[in-house]
Design a protein around this motif. Structure first.
Motif, PDB file in Angstrom:
ATOM      1  N   GLU A  18       9.280  18.214  52.285  1.00 52.35           N
ATOM      2  CA  GLU A  18       9.797  17.066  51.534  1.00 52.35           C
ATOM      3  C   GLU A  18       8.912  15.831  51.724  1.00 52.35           C
ATOM      4  O   GLU A  18       8.696  15.070  50.785  1.00 52.35           O
ATOM      5  CB  GLU A  18      11.244  16.790  51.934  1.00 52.35           C
ATOM      6  N   GLN A  19       8.382  15.679  52.936  1.00 48.83           N
ATOM      7  CA  GLN A  19       7.467  14.540  53.158  1.00 48.83           C
ATOM      8  C   GLN A  19       6.195  14.684  52.330  1.00 48.83           C
ATOM      9  O   GLN A  19       5.698  13.713  51.771  1.00 48.83           O
ATOM     10  CB  GLN A  19       7.070  14.452  54.634  1.00 48.83           C
ATOM     11  N   SER A  20       5.670  15.912  52.245  1.00 54.21           N
ATOM     12  CA  SER A  20       4.466  16.118  51.416  1.00 54.21           C
ATOM     13  C   SER A  20       4.778  15.784  49.967  1.00 54.21           C
ATOM     14  O   SER A  20       3.961  15.184  49.274  1.00 54.21           O
ATOM     15  CB  SER A  20       3.980  17.561  51.452  1.00 54.21           C
ATOM     16  N   CYS A  21       5.941  16.212  49.494  1.00 53.99           N
ATOM     17  CA  CYS A  21       6.324  15.920  48.107  1.00 53.99           C
ATOM     18  C   CYS A  21       6.367  14.408  47.892  1.00 53.99           C
ATOM     19  O   CYS A  21       5.831  13.900  46.906  1.00 53.99           O
ATOM     20  CB  CYS A  21       7.692  16.520  47.784  1.00 53.99           C
ATOM     21  N   ASP A  22       6.977  13.675  48.832  1.00 49.61           N
ATOM     22  CA  ASP A  22       7.064  12.221  48.700  1.00 49.61           C
ATOM     23  C   ASP A  22       5.674  11.588  48.636  1.00 49.61           C
ATOM     24  O   ASP A  22       5.414  10.707  47.825  1.00 49.61           O
ATOM     25  CB  ASP A  22       7.826  11.611  49.896  1.00 49.61           C
ATOM     26  N   GLN A  23       4.810  12.092  49.507  1.00 50.69           N
ATOM     27  CA  GLN A  23       3.453  11.547  49.539  1.00 50.69           C
ATOM     28  C   GLN A  23       2.761  11.726  48.186  1.00 50.69           C
ATOM     29  O   GLN A  23       2.110  10.824  47.674  1.00 50.69           O
ATOM     30  CB  GLN A  23       2.668  12.289  50.622  1.00 50.69           C
ATOM     31  N   LEU A  24       2.933  12.920  47.598  1.00 46.68           N
ATOM     32  CA  LEU A  24       2.293  13.200  46.310  1.00 46.68           C
ATOM     33  C   LEU A  24       2.919  12.378  45.188  1.00 46.68           C
ATOM     34  O   LEU A  24       2.222  11.857  44.317  1.00 46.68           O
ATOM     35  CB  LEU A  24       2.392  14.696  45.997  1.00 46.68           C
ATOM     36  N   LEU A  25       4.254  12.259  45.217  1.00 46.07           N
ATOM     37  CA  LEU A  25       4.943  11.514  44.151  1.00 46.07           C
ATOM     38  C   LEU A  25       4.583  10.033  44.196  1.00 46.07           C
ATOM     39  O   LEU A  25       4.683   9.334  43.196  1.00 46.07           O
ATOM     40  CB  LEU A  25       6.457  11.703  44.273  1.00 46.07           C
ATOM     41  N   ASN A  26       4.152   9.573  45.380  1.00 38.92           N
ATOM     42  CA  ASN A  26       3.763   8.162  45.527  1.00 38.92           C
ATOM     43  C   ASN A  26       2.268   7.942  45.356  1.00 38.92           C
ATOM     44  O   ASN A  26       1.756   6.865  45.671  1.00 38.92           O
ATOM     45  CB  ASN A  26       4.205   7.640  46.897  1.00 38.92           C
ATOM     46  N   VAL A  75      11.260  22.131  46.665  1.00 38.54           N
ATOM     47  CA  VAL A  75      10.185  21.377  46.013  1.00 38.54           C
ATOM     48  C   VAL A  75      10.650  20.802  44.668  1.00 38.54           C
ATOM     49  O   VAL A  75      10.430  19.622  44.376  1.00 38.54           O
ATOM     50  CB  VAL A  75       8.948  22.297  45.826  1.00 38.54           C
ATOM     51  N   THR A  76      11.319  21.616  43.869  1.00 38.54           N
ATOM     52  CA  THR A  76      11.782  21.098  42.569  1.00 38.54           C
ATOM     53  C   THR A  76      12.926  20.109  42.776  1.00 38.54           C
ATOM     54  O   THR A  76      13.087  19.182  41.983  1.00 38.54           O
ATOM     55  CB  THR A  76      12.221  22.233  41.616  1.00 38.54           C
ATOM     56  N   GLY A  77      13.679  20.289  43.850  1.00 39.78           N
ATOM     57  CA  GLY A  77      14.742  19.335  44.179  1.00 39.78           C
ATOM     58  C   GLY A  77      14.192  17.948  44.458  1.00 39.78           C
ATOM     59  O   GLY A  77      14.864  16.938  44.254  1.00 39.78           O
ATOM     60  N   LYS A  78      12.946  17.897  44.914  1.00 41.42           N
ATOM     61  CA  LYS A  78      12.298  16.611  45.162  1.00 41.42           C
ATOM     62  C   LYS A  78      11.744  16.001  43.874  1.00 41.42           C
ATOM     63  O   LYS A  78      11.248  14.885  43.879  1.00 41.42           O
ATOM     64  CB  LYS A  78      11.135  16.777  46.157  1.00 41.42           C
ATOM     65  N   GLY A  79      11.745  16.774  42.795  1.00 40.09           N
ATOM     66  CA  GLY A  79      11.276  16.233  41.526  1.00 40.09           C
ATOM     67  C   GLY A  79       9.933  16.770  41.058  1.00 40.09           C
ATOM     68  O   GLY A  79       9.427  16.366  40.018  1.00 40.09           O
ATOM     69  N   LEU A  80       9.331  17.696  41.826  1.00 44.31           N
ATOM     70  CA  LEU A  80       8.085  18.292  41.346  1.00 44.31           C
ATOM     71  C   LEU A  80       8.425  19.391  40.338  1.00 44.31           C
ATOM     72  O   LEU A  80       9.447  20.068  40.478  1.00 44.31           O
ATOM     73  CB  LEU A  80       7.305  18.921  42.512  1.00 44.31           C
ATOM     74  N   ASP A  81       7.579  19.557  39.340  1.00 46.72           N
ATOM     75  CA  ASP A  81       7.704  20.696  38.442  1.00 46.72           C
ATOM     76  C   ASP A  81       6.768  21.794  38.946  1.00 46.72           C
ATOM     77  O   ASP A  81       6.191  21.676  40.013  1.00 46.72           O
ATOM     78  CB  ASP A  81       7.403  20.275  37.004  1.00 46.72           C
ATOM     79  N   LEU A  82       6.609  22.862  38.145  1.00 46.24           N
ATOM     80  CA  LEU A  82       5.866  24.020  38.652  1.00 46.24           C
ATOM     81  C   LEU A  82       4.662  24.376  37.797  1.00 46.24           C
ATOM     82  O   LEU A  82       4.684  24.197  36.573  1.00 46.24           O
ATOM     83  CB  LEU A  82       6.774  25.252  38.703  1.00 46.24           C
ATOM     84  N   ASP A  83       3.637  24.901  38.437  1.00 49.48           N
ATOM     85  CA  ASP A  83       2.571  25.602  37.732  1.00 49.48           C
ATOM     86  C   ASP A  83       2.674  27.063  38.130  1.00 49.48           C
ATOM     87  O   ASP A  83       2.677  27.391  39.318  1.00 49.48           O
ATOM     88  CB  ASP A  83       1.182  25.068  38.094  1.00 49.48           C
ATOM     89  N   CYS A  84       2.787  27.938  37.124  1.00 52.40           N
ATOM     90  CA  CYS A  84       2.959  29.370  37.379  1.00 52.40           C
ATOM     91  C   CYS A  84       1.664  30.086  37.026  1.00 52.40           C
ATOM     92  O   CYS A  84       0.992  29.712  36.065  1.00 52.40           O
ATOM     93  CB  CYS A  84       4.083  29.938  36.523  1.00 52.40           C
ATOM     94  N   SER A  85       1.341  31.144  37.766  1.00 49.91           N
ATOM     95  CA  SER A  85       0.079  31.833  37.530  1.00 49.91           C
ATOM     96  C   SER A  85       0.266  33.182  36.842  1.00 49.91           C
ATOM     97  O   SER A  85      -0.712  33.894  36.624  1.00 49.91           O
ATOM     98  CB  SER A  85      -0.672  32.017  38.852  1.00 49.91           C
ATOM     99  N   SER A  86       1.494  33.524  36.509  1.00 48.70           N
ATOM    100  CA  SER A  86       1.727  34.761  35.772  1.00 48.70           C
ATOM    101  C   SER A  86       3.089  34.671  35.100  1.00 48.70           C
ATOM    102  O   SER A  86       3.924  33.848  35.484  1.00 48.70           O
ATOM    103  CB  SER A  86       1.694  35.980  36.711  1.00 48.70           C
ATOM    104  N   VAL A  87       3.294  35.548  34.120  1.00 46.30           N
ATOM    105  CA  VAL A  87       4.595  35.590  33.446  1.00 46.30           C
ATOM    106  C   VAL A  87       5.674  35.967  34.466  1.00 46.30           C
ATOM    107  O   VAL A  87       6.774  35.408  34.466  1.00 46.30           O
ATOM    108  CB  VAL A  87       4.554  36.579  32.259  1.00 46.30           C
ATOM    109  N   ASP A  88       5.333  36.885  35.349  1.00 41.06           N
ATOM    110  CA  ASP A  88       6.305  37.277  36.372  1.00 41.06           C
ATOM    111  C   ASP A  88       6.660  36.100  37.285  1.00 41.06           C
ATOM    112  O   ASP A  88       7.799  35.972  37.727  1.00 41.06           O
ATOM    113  CB  ASP A  88       5.761  38.436  37.226  1.00 41.06           C
ATOM    114  N   GLU A  89       5.677  35.271  37.580  1.00 36.87           N
ATOM    115  CA  GLU A  89       5.971  34.118  38.437  1.00 36.87           C
ATOM    116  C   GLU A  89       6.939  33.168  37.739  1.00 36.87           C
ATOM    117  O   GLU A  89       7.868  32.636  38.361  1.00 36.87           O
ATOM    118  CB  GLU A  89       4.676  33.381  38.815  1.00 36.87           C
ATOM    119  N   ALA A  90       6.717  32.965  36.433  1.00 36.48           N
ATOM    120  CA  ALA A  90       7.630  32.090  35.686  1.00 36.48           C
ATOM    121  C   ALA A  90       9.041  32.686  35.689  1.00 36.48           C
ATOM    122  O   ALA A  90      10.027  31.977  35.910  1.00 36.48           O
ATOM    123  CB  ALA A  90       7.113  31.900  34.254  1.00 36.48           C
ATOM    124  N   ALA A  91       9.124  33.999  35.473  1.00 32.03           N
ATOM    125  CA  ALA A  91      10.430  34.657  35.458  1.00 32.03           C
ATOM    126  C   ALA A  91      11.088  34.553  36.840  1.00 32.03           C
ATOM    127  O   ALA A  91      12.300  34.353  36.963  1.00 32.03           O
ATOM    128  CB  ALA A  91      10.270  36.120  35.057  1.00 32.03           C
TER     129      ALA A  91
END
Ligand SMILES: *Cc1c(COP(=O)(O)O)cnc(C)c1O
Length: 439
Positions: free
Chosen positions: A36-44, A69-85
Motif C-alpha cells: 500500500e505504501q508503494s501504491c501511495d508513492q506511485l499515486l503521488n 492494489v486495485t483497492g488503492k486505486g491502481l488499475d491493471l495492465d494484463c499480459s494475456s487474455v487469461d490474465e485479464a480473465a
C-alpha cells in the motif's frame, strides 16, 4: 540496525517461526502495508496533466494482491487474455484493465477478447497482425485503441533477458512500421488515443528519461489523437544494499517538465500513464525456507533449504541477487544482508534448494556457478529467508519441477494479523489433468 527486524519493510523476524509452524515451509510472505505504501508513492508521483497508474499484474497475479492494489486505486495492465480473465474472476471490472500482449487471440479466445473490450478493456495494439485483426471490430464498435511502439532503443536492467526495447526483442509495433499502421488507421477512421512504450525492467533511470523524450517525439510526429502517453513500467527497486532505487519524485518531475514543454510547443496536454509491476510488490515479499541439511565438499560449505528455483527462478534466469537472512528457530535474527547485520562471524555458505539441478541456488554467477553467501552460522531447523521476492517469483517459477507442490502464501495485514491467502497445492493437483489411457 535492530536485532529483531530485517528487510526494507522491517518485518519482524519473530514472525518467521510462527508462520513456519502454522503453515509449513517453504512459504511465501507478503506485507500488505508495504504494497500500500508503494501504491501511495506511485499515486503521488509528480505529473503535469494527470497521472494514471496501472499495476503490471504479471509481477504477482494473486487475487489478494490484485485486490489490495486495485483497492488503492491502481488499475491493471494484463499480459494475456487469461490474465485479464483471472483478474476479472477476482472481481475487478474489465474497464480497469489494459491488455498488452504478444498473443494473437483467435477463435473462442478472440470472441472472449471482444467481449472484454466491449466491457471497457483497453486494447494495446502490439503488432501489425494484431492491428489487422482488431481494426474492423474496433471500427464497428466505435472503440479507440492504444498502441505499443517498439522504439528500437534498449532499456532493461543487468540482463539482456529483461530488455524489451532493443532490436533483439520484439515487443510492440516497430517504429519502422508506425507510418504504415497510422495510415491504415487514418483510412479506416480509427483513432489511437494512447501511445505506449515499455523499454524493459529494472534499467538505469537515465534510460527511462531518454525514453520520455523519444516517445514524446513520435507522439508529436505520428499521433495527433493521443491524449495519454504511457511510459511503461521498469522502475527499479533496490533489493540488495548498494543498489539504487528509482527516484519516483525525480522521474515524475522530469516527465512533468517534458509534458509541459510539449504543451507549450503543441497546445496538447497529455495525461501520463505508468505501469510498474516490480516497484509495487518486489520488496513486499519474502520466501521462508527451512534448513533441511548441511553438506561439505572440498570447495564449499552447503546449506540445503526446502525451497529454491521452483519458488524463485530469478537467480537462475537473470543472475539476480536477493538478500538472505538467517533466522534462528526461536525467531531471533542472526544475520541479514539487508543491512550487513550479523551475529558472530559470517560464514560463506552455498545455499541450495531441493531440485535436482546444479543451478538451484539463490546466488549464482554469470556462468551459473554457485556463489557462497556470507551469513551467520546456521543449523538444521533454522530459517533462511529470501527477500525482495514479491515480484516475478510465485508468478514466474518452474513450479512442480521434481513434483514439488506450489508453496502457500501468507499476507501480513496492517494490524499485523497473518492470513493465509493461498493454500499449499495438494498432491492430486500435480496429476489432475493427466488421463489414464489404455496401454
Ligand atoms: C512486465 C511489464 C511491465 C512491468 O515491468 P516492471 O519492471 O515489473 O515494472 C510493464 N509493462 C509491460 C508492457 C510489461 O510487459
Amino acid at each position: 540496525m535492530t536485532q529483531n527486524h530485517f528487510g526494507p519493510t522491517r518485518l519482524d523476524a519473530a514472525l518467521v517461526p510462527l508462520i513456519a509452524q502454522k503453515w509449513g515451509t517453504p512459504v511465501y510472505l507478503h506485507d500488505r502495508a508495504f504494497i500500500e505504501q508503494s501504491c501511495d508513492q506511485l499515486l503521488n508521483m509528480p505529473n503535469a496533466f494527470g497521472l494514471h497508474v496501472r499495476y503490471a499484474m504479471k509481477a504477482n497475479s494473486d487475487r489478494t494482491v490484485l485486490r489490495v492494489v486495485t483497492g488503492k486505486g491502481l488499475d491493471l495492465d494484463c499480459s494475456s487474455v487469461d490474465e485479464a480473465a483471472r483478474a476479472h474472476s477476482a472481481g475487478i471490472p474489465y474497464d480497469r484493465m489494459m491488455l498488452t500482449t504478444q498473443e494473437v487471440p483467435l477463435g473462442q479466445e478472440r470472441e472472449e477478447l471482444e467481449g472484454m473490450i466491449r466491457n471497457g478493456l483497453k486494447y494495446n495494439v502490439c503488432s501489425l497482425t494484431q492491428y489487422r485483426l482488431i481494426a474492423d471490430f474496433a471500427k464497428q464498435a466505435g472503440i479507440d485503441l492504444s498502441i505499443r511502439v517498439h522504439p528500437g532503443a534498449s532499456g532493461g536492467g543487468e540482463s539482456q533477458t529483461r530488455d524489451t526495447g532493443s532490436e533483439y526483442s520484439c515487443f510492440g509495433v516497430h517504429l519502422n512500421d508506425i507510418p504504415t499502421v497510422v495510415e491504415m488507421a487514418r483510412d479506416k477512421g480509427l483513432r489511437f488515443t494512447q501511445v505506449h512504450v515499455h523499454i524493459g525492467s529494472g534499467g538505469d533511470p537515465e534510460k527511462w528519461r531518454e525514453n520520455i523524450d523519444r516517445e514524446l517525439g513520435f507522439v508529436r510526429s505520428y499521433f495527433p489523437d493521443a491524449g495519454t502517453v504511457s511510459f511503461g513500467g521498469g522502475l527499479k527497486v533496490a533489493r540488495m544494499p548498494g543498489e539504487k532505487q528509482a527516484d519516483i519524485n525525480e522521474l515524475g518531475t522530469y516527465a512533468a517538465a517534458r509534458l509541459k514543454e510539449f504543451k507549450e510547443q503543441t497546445g496538447r496536454a497529455l495525461r501520463m500513464e505508468i505501469e510498474p509491476g516490480t516497484f509495487v510488490v518486489a520488496n513486499s515479499g519474502y520466501i521462508i525456507t527451512r534448513v533441511m541439511d548441511k553438506k561439505l565438499t572440498n570447495e564449499m560449505n552447503f546449506l540445503l533449504v526446502d525451497g529454491g528455483m521452483e519458488l524463485l527462478s530469478r537467480p537462475l534466469l537473470y543472475g539476480s541477487e536477493h538478500p538472505i537472512s538467517i533466522v534462528g528457530q526461536d525467531g531471533t535474527l542472526r544475520s541479514s544482508e539487508y543491512d550487513s547485520y550479523s551475529v558472530g562471524t559470517a560464514t560463506p555458505y552455498g545455499i541450495v534448494g531441493r531440485c535436482c539441478e546444479s543451478g538451484d541456488s539463490v546466488r549464482l554467477d554469470n556462468e551459473g556457478t554457485i556463489v557462497p553467501v556470507q551469513v551467520a552460522e546456521a543449523e538444521i531447523g533454522d530459517y533462511v529467508v529470501i527477500g525482495g521476492t514479491g515480484a516475478y517469483s510465485e508468478s514466474m517459477s518452474p513450479e512442480n519441477y521434481n513434483s514439488h507442490r506450489k508453496a502457500p502464501a501468507v499476507m501480513k495485514m496492517k494490524d499485523a494479523e497473518l492470513v493465509l491467502i493461498r493454500k499449499r497445492q495438494v498432491r492430486e493437483q500435480l496429476v489432475q489433468n493427466e488421463l489414464d489411457v489404455d496401454l
